[in-house]
Design a protein around this motif. Structure first.
Motif, PDB file in Angstrom:
ATOM      1  N   PRO A   5      33.457  35.493  42.104  1.00 18.46           N
ATOM      2  CA  PRO A   5      33.756  35.149  40.710  1.00 18.46           C
ATOM      3  C   PRO A   5      35.249  35.245  40.401  1.00 18.46           C
ATOM      4  CG  PRO A   5      32.594  37.256  40.849  1.00 18.46           C
ATOM      5  CD  PRO A   5      32.627  36.685  42.228  1.00 18.46           C
ATOM      6  N   GLY A   7      38.613  36.436  39.215  1.00 21.77           N
ATOM      7  CA  GLY A   7      39.154  37.787  39.052  1.00 21.77           C
ATOM      8  C   GLY A   7      38.710  38.762  40.130  1.00 21.77           C
ATOM      9  N   SER A  11      42.497  35.127  45.485  1.00 19.51           N
ATOM     10  CA  SER A  11      43.898  34.708  45.654  1.00 19.51           C
ATOM     11  C   SER A  11      44.739  35.866  46.180  1.00 19.51           C
ATOM     12  CB  SER A  11      44.476  34.216  44.318  1.00 19.51           C
ATOM     13  OG  SER A  11      43.796  33.064  43.885  1.00 19.51           O
ATOM     14  N   THR A  12      44.448  37.069  45.705  1.00 22.81           N
ATOM     15  CA  THR A  12      45.188  38.245  46.168  1.00 22.81           C
ATOM     16  C   THR A  12      44.986  38.431  47.669  1.00 22.81           C
ATOM     17  OG1 THR A  12      44.870  39.264  44.004  1.00 22.81           O
ATOM     18  CG2 THR A  12      45.487  40.737  45.819  1.00 22.81           C
ATOM     19  N   GLN A  57      46.728  27.894  44.587  1.00 25.04           N
ATOM     20  CA  GLN A  57      45.933  27.595  43.396  1.00 25.04           C
ATOM     21  C   GLN A  57      46.824  26.967  42.323  1.00 25.04           C
ATOM     22  OE1 GLN A  57      43.668  30.977  42.031  1.00 25.04           O
ATOM     23  NE2 GLN A  57      42.439  29.742  40.649  1.00 25.04           N
ATOM     24  N   HIS A 165      35.709  29.828  43.359  1.00 23.55           N
ATOM     25  CA  HIS A 165      34.764  30.588  42.537  1.00 23.55           C
ATOM     26  C   HIS A 165      33.565  29.726  42.153  1.00 23.55           C
ATOM     27  CE1 HIS A 165      37.743  29.152  39.362  1.00 23.55           C
ATOM     28  NE2 HIS A 165      36.640  28.485  39.113  1.00 23.55           N
TER      29      HIS A 165
HETATM   30  N1  LIG Z   1      50.576  40.037  40.131  1.00 19.59           N
HETATM   31  C1  LIG Z   1      49.557  40.744  39.666  1.00 19.59           C
HETATM   32  N2  LIG Z   1      49.740  41.972  39.135  1.00 19.59           N
HETATM   33  C2  LIG Z   1      48.716  42.716  38.681  1.00 19.59           C
HETATM   34  N3  LIG Z   1      47.436  42.295  38.706  1.00 19.59           N
HETATM   35  C3  LIG Z   1      47.186  41.078  39.207  1.00 19.59           C
HETATM   36  C4  LIG Z   1      48.219  40.246  39.718  1.00 19.59           C
HETATM   37  N4  LIG Z   1      47.658  39.089  40.164  1.00 19.59           N
HETATM   38  C5  LIG Z   1      46.347  39.210  39.938  1.00 19.59           C
HETATM   39  N5  LIG Z   1      46.056  40.398  39.367  1.00 19.59           N
HETATM   40  C6  LIG Z   1      44.718  40.887  38.994  1.00 19.59           C
HETATM   41  O1  LIG Z   1      43.978  41.075  40.193  1.00 19.59           O
HETATM   42  C7  LIG Z   1      42.634  40.653  40.029  1.00 19.59           C
HETATM   43  C8  LIG Z   1      42.303  39.592  41.082  1.00 19.59           C
HETATM   44  O2  LIG Z   1      43.058  38.400  40.815  1.00 19.59           O
HETATM   45  P1  LIG Z   1      42.978  37.115  41.739  1.00 19.59           P
HETATM   46  O3  LIG Z   1      43.953  36.124  41.212  1.00 19.59           O
HETATM   47  O4  LIG Z   1      43.138  37.537  43.175  1.00 19.59           O
HETATM   48  O5  LIG Z   1      41.471  36.655  41.500  1.00 19.59           O
HETATM   49  P2  LIG Z   1      40.691  35.359  41.992  1.00 19.59           P
HETATM   50  O6  LIG Z   1      39.434  35.847  42.662  1.00 19.59           O
HETATM   51  O7  LIG Z   1      41.589  34.493  42.797  1.00 19.59           O
HETATM   52  O8  LIG Z   1      40.303  34.637  40.618  1.00 19.59           O
HETATM   53  P3  LIG Z   1      40.187  33.056  40.254  1.00 19.59           P
HETATM   54  O9  LIG Z   1      38.845  32.605  40.802  1.00 19.59           O
HETATM   55  O10 LIG Z   1      40.228  33.047  38.755  1.00 19.59           O
HETATM   56  O11 LIG Z   1      41.335  32.331  40.894  1.00 19.59           O
HETATM   57  C9  LIG Z   1      42.516  40.149  38.598  1.00 19.59           C
HETATM   58  O12 LIG Z   1      41.941  41.155  37.827  1.00 19.59           O
HETATM   59  C10 LIG Z   1      43.949  39.871  38.187  1.00 19.59           C
HETATM   60  O13 LIG Z   1      44.102  40.058  36.807  1.00 19.59           O
END
Ligand SMILES: Nc1ncnc2c1ncn2[C@@H]1O[C@H](COP(=O)(O)OP(=O)(O)OP(=O)(O)O)[C@@H](O)[C@H]1O
Ligand SMILES: [Mg+2]
Length: 176
Positions: A5, A7, A11-12, A57, A165
């Motif tokens: 899902p 968040g 991406s992290t 992304q 997602h």
């Molecule tokens: N640079 C940052 N500093 C602090 N928190 C961050 C940062 N980038 C992302 N986050 C937080 O880390 C969590 C994971 O974010 P991420 O972008 O990896 O999710 P995602 O699975 O790729 O979501 P999406 O499907 O919306 O792209 C989220 O709660 C986001 O708010």
């Protein structure tokens, strides 16, 4: 395929795998070489340039350059030179050859997404990382892009990592 899902950290995780972020714990190694750890990312830039194609992304096309020049820059960073016929073939395969001279801000969202994919693929990377690569595409282009990513990965023996997602995309990436 990395499914989860919004968040959840896809991406992290991809940014860590590409050496763009250092993990709080653990390390990323590539072929036995440490790419990033909590302390250092010394080797990351070189390894990323040499081995990775990345579809971000947020796309991250260079706004001052035409599409063709964006692809040429990616090739130059990897090998020191660019290959115009390969660039034009790749733009054609993604259905955006007619936009080769346009700058990123002149493109539709879907065209820009295909341009970012073309830039990642044109260097024929060993590892292809694509973060939500079809989020801005219509159904036809989603299938076309998914097929192309898989086709090129098979053709070049690349490892393909796709994050999304959207569980509905799963059928578009059979085998992932
Ligand atoms: N640079 C940052 N500093 C602090 N928190 C961050 C940062 N980038 C992302 N986050 C937080 O880390 C969590 C994971 O974010 P991420 O972008 O990896 O999710 P995602 O699975 O790729 O979501 P999406 O499907 O919306 O792209 C989220 O709660 C986001 O708010
Ligand atoms: Mg994300």
């Amino acid at each position: 395929m990395l499914l989860g899902p919004s968040g959840s950290g896809k991406s992290t995780l991809l940014n860590c795998l590409c050496g763009l972020l250092s993990p709080d714990a653990g390390e990323v190694t590539l072929g036995g070489v440490t790419m990033v750890s909590g302390h250092s990312a010394a080797a990351a830039d070189t390894l990323r340039r040499r081995h990775f194609g990345i579809v971000f992304q947020t796309l991250r096309l260079v706004s001052a350059l035409s599409l063709r020049a964006n692809l040429a820059l990616a090739q130059k960073l990897q090998t020191g030179s660019s290959n115009r016929p390969a660039i034009d073939r790749m733009l054609d395969r993604l259905g955006i050859a007619h936009r080769a001279d346009a700058r990123p801000h002149q493109l539709s969202q879907g065209e820009a997404q295909r341009a970012a994919i073309a830039r990642a693929l044109v260097v024929r990377p060993a590892i292809l990382v694509a973060d939500e690569p079809t989020s801005a595409l219509d159904q036809d282009n989603t299938a076309r892009v998914a097929n192309l990513l898989i086709e090129l990965a098979e053709e070049t023996g690349a490892t393909l990592i796709v994050a999304t997602h959207d569980d509905r995309l799963r059928p578009n990436f059979p085998g992932l």
